[in-house]
Enzyme design. Structure first.
Site, short mmCIF file in Angstrom:
data_model
loop_
_atom_site.label_atom_id
_atom_site.label_comp_id
_atom_site.label_asym_id
_atom_site.label_seq_id
_atom_site.Cartn_x
_atom_site.Cartn_y
_atom_site.Cartn_z
N HIS A 62 4.99 -30.50 18.80
CA HIS A 62 4.82 -30.10 17.39
C HIS A 62 5.75 -28.94 17.05
O HIS A 62 6.33 -28.90 15.96
CB HIS A 62 3.38 -29.65 17.13
CG HIS A 62 2.33 -30.69 17.36
ND1 HIS A 62 1.45 -30.65 18.43
CD2 HIS A 62 2.01 -31.81 16.65
CE1 HIS A 62 0.64 -31.69 18.36
NE2 HIS A 62 0.95 -32.41 17.31
N ASP A 114 5.25 -41.25 18.48
CA ASP A 114 4.52 -42.23 17.66
C ASP A 114 5.57 -43.06 16.91
O ASP A 114 5.72 -42.94 15.68
CB ASP A 114 3.59 -41.51 16.69
CG ASP A 114 2.51 -40.75 17.43
OD1 ASP A 114 1.52 -41.36 17.82
OD2 ASP A 114 2.68 -39.54 17.65
O1 PAF Z 1 0.74 -38.02 14.13
C1 PAF Z 1 -0.29 -37.45 13.73
O2 PAF Z 1 -0.68 -36.39 14.23
C2 PAF Z 1 -1.09 -38.08 12.60
O3 PAF Z 1 -1.11 -39.46 12.69
C3 PAF Z 1 -0.64 -37.61 11.20
C4 PAF Z 1 0.78 -38.05 10.90
C5 PAF Z 1 -0.74 -36.10 11.11
C6 PAF Z 1 -1.54 -38.22 10.13
O4 PAF Z 1 -2.86 -37.85 10.30
#
Ligand code: PAF
Length: 284
Positions: free
Chosen positions: A37, A150
């Protein structure tokens, strides 16, 4: 760094920011933040005047038997990390703030959401597309940052933006891995004891594919069978899917004679892990 819980408050703040001509970057997250992140946050800080990070464990993207209640949370540690990485605003709403009484709207894509994770998680992508649309409407970002671990989510969001003419630039960022290859994920916390070693089967598979391509194997059925054997040779593993797909449409490809993405979803103990790699077939 300021924290907003209410949609009206953050919208008012964003209006001020935008009217002074400043750009906004959004990093949507479900919290329990890690270095993956932070790579998105740092990229946003570098390229925007203001970086907003949303922290919201979105209930609508979890199926009834999935880990919504158990999903790891640590807001204090998230705030400390975000402060250190120079985020400007955290948007941290309650579920009732995001899904008020009578809420009944869904953003749903077909095709691209019906393969890979969409098979075993049939409600997942409508939940993601709906909440991301809401976040875009609330934060009005110039750019939004998503990790490519993802991979399907990233393609779904790009498709949705195109189809719905949304004015947001999506920036897909590379997967961040531990030194031994494990892709960072909030769900890695579920790995117990030697499951952590077995989890290396996912990233290890990509080395195997590299070798097979080098040997001239192009039939993806053979490639997938060999990857399955390799993964299942690790204890505690159970395969959800092993797929070779077109990088944008995610349609399955039979022959590795053009670029493709290998996408994996594997249970290791209780943890359902995903990983992927983009293969430029003539450059492995
Ligand atoms: O990837 C994630 O953490 C979630 O799917 C997101 C994009 C924040 C949507 O809730």
């Amino acid at each position: 760094m300021r924290i907003f819980n209410k949609i009206t408050d953050i919208k008012a703040e964003i209006k001020k920011i935008k009217s002074s001509g400043r750009s906004v970057g959004l990093v949507p997250t479900m919290g329990f933040l890690h270095e993956g992140h932070m790579s998105l946050v740092r990229e946003s800080v570098k390229n925007n005047d203001v970086t907003v990070v949303s922290i919201f464990v979105n209930p609508t993207q979890f199926g009834p038997t999935e880990d919504l209640a158990a999903y790891p949370r640590d807001f204090e540690s998230d705030c400390a990390l975000l402060e250190k990485n120079n985020a400007d605003i955290i948007f941290y709403p309650e579920p009732s703030e995001m899904y008020g009484e009578g809420f009944c709207t869904k953003v749903e894509l077909s095709g691209i959401t019906e393969v890979l994770c969409g098979i075993t998680r049939p409600v997942h992508f409508a939940g993601v597309a709906t909440v991301v649309t809401k976040l875009f409407n609330i934060v009005n970002p110039d750019r939004a940052y998503f990790g490519s671990k993802d991979y399907q989510q990233l393609q779904v969001i790009k498709r949705m933006i195109k189809d719905l003419n949304m004015d947001v630039d999506v920036v897909g960022m590379p997967i961040i891995r531990e030194n031994d290859g494990l892709a960072l994920s909030s769900r890695n916390v579920y790995l117990k004891g030697d499951e952590r070693t077995s989890a290396l089967a996912l990233s290890g598979s990509f080395k195997l594919v590299e070798n097979l391509l080098r040997e001239g194997v192009e039939d993806t059925k053979t490639i997938k069978e060999k990857v399955a054997d390799f993964i299942l040779s690790h204890p505690h593993t159970r395969i959800d899917y092993i797929e070779t797909v077109h990088p944008e449409t995610l349609v399955s490809v039979d022959s590795a004679d053009t670029d493709f993405v290998m996408a994996l979803a594997v249970y290791v103990g209780k943890a359902r892990l995903i990983d992927n790699r983009y293969f430029e077939v003539h450059h492995v």
